[in-house]
Motif scaffolding. Structure first.
Motif, PDB file in Angstrom:
ATOM      1  N   ASP A   9      17.182   1.989 -15.625  1.00 41.71           N
ATOM      2  CA  ASP A   9      16.847   3.027 -14.646  1.00 41.71           C
ATOM      3  C   ASP A   9      16.716   4.396 -15.312  1.00 41.71           C
ATOM      4  O   ASP A   9      16.017   5.268 -14.815  1.00 41.71           O
ATOM      5  CB  ASP A   9      17.908   3.094 -13.547  1.00 41.71           C
ATOM      6  CG  ASP A   9      17.853   1.889 -12.624  1.00 41.71           C
ATOM      7  OD1 ASP A   9      16.789   1.227 -12.565  1.00 41.71           O
ATOM      8  OD2 ASP A   9      18.874   1.594 -11.977  1.00 41.71           O
ATOM      9  N   GLN A  10      17.428   4.588 -16.459  1.00 38.01           N
ATOM     10  CA  GLN A  10      17.423   5.881 -17.137  1.00 38.01           C
ATOM     11  C   GLN A  10      16.366   5.993 -18.240  1.00 38.01           C
ATOM     12  O   GLN A  10      15.981   7.085 -18.607  1.00 38.01           O
ATOM     13  CB  GLN A  10      18.792   6.171 -17.756  1.00 38.01           C
ATOM     14  CG  GLN A  10      19.907   6.366 -16.751  1.00 38.01           C
ATOM     15  CD  GLN A  10      20.396   5.057 -16.147  1.00 38.01           C
ATOM     16  OE1 GLN A  10      20.438   4.029 -16.812  1.00 38.01           O
ATOM     17  NE2 GLN A  10      20.733   5.092 -14.871  1.00 38.01           N
ATOM     18  N   SER A  31      15.726   8.371 -23.086  1.00 34.07           N
ATOM     19  CA  SER A  31      15.663   8.640 -21.643  1.00 34.07           C
ATOM     20  C   SER A  31      14.203   8.891 -21.246  1.00 34.07           C
ATOM     21  O   SER A  31      13.385   9.328 -22.062  1.00 34.07           O
ATOM     22  CB  SER A  31      16.504   9.865 -21.289  1.00 34.07           C
ATOM     23  OG  SER A  31      15.903  11.040 -21.817  1.00 34.07           O
TER      24      SER A  31
END
Length: 150
Positions: free
Chosen positions: A122-123, A137
């Motif tokens: 998700d990051q 990221s």
């Protein structure tokens, strides 16, 4: 460009109706020209005739809807073997592939490196480079491209 974003669903439907995937769409200013570029894909690859077929259909839609006031060129092409991974779905589809990663800030001392795309979280991304796992990221990500040895 907001008008184009509003038509993206229609473009996607029309490209799919012709038997292709709308891989990516962009409106850019390059070399003094405005360019509306559609990248199309197909499991068997893309030939010039495929681009021509989609170009004719997109041209008809653009003439009808007229979403762009200024002069521009329409381009339809394949994303190519060194394709840019624009979306999380593109990245997930490329798991296990060798990728070229470019970052805004250095990761493990480099802003550009090649490794295996190990995981999409998700990051961000986890890249395996020389037996080291690098976390990148999404905020630090400049671009990710498939890297192919020719």
């Amino acid at each position: 460009m907001e008008k184009l974003k509003n038509l993206e669903g229609l473009f996607t439907e029309e490209v799919e109706a012709l038997g292709y995937e709308l891989y990516h769409m962009e409106y850019v200013h390059e070399d003094g020209m405005n360019i509306l570029r559609f990248y199309i894909d197909h499991e068997k690859g893309i030939a010039l005739e495929d681009c021509e077929k989609v170009s004719r259909r997109m041209s008809d839609i653009l003439d009808e809807k007229d979403p762009i006031a200024e002069d521009y060129n329409l381009e339809v092409s394949s994303p190519g073997i060194f394709r840019t991974l624009f979306t999380k779905a593109h990245m997930e589809k490329a798991l296990g592939e060798k990728v070229m990663v470019r970052t805004k800030k250095p990761v493990s001392g480099a802003k550009k490196f090649v490794g295996i795309l190990k995981e999409v979280t998700d990051q961000g991304l986890i890249i395996l480079k020389d037996k080291e796992e690098l976390e990148v990221s999404f905020e630090n990500l400049r671009s990710v491209n498939i890297e192919v040895d020719l």
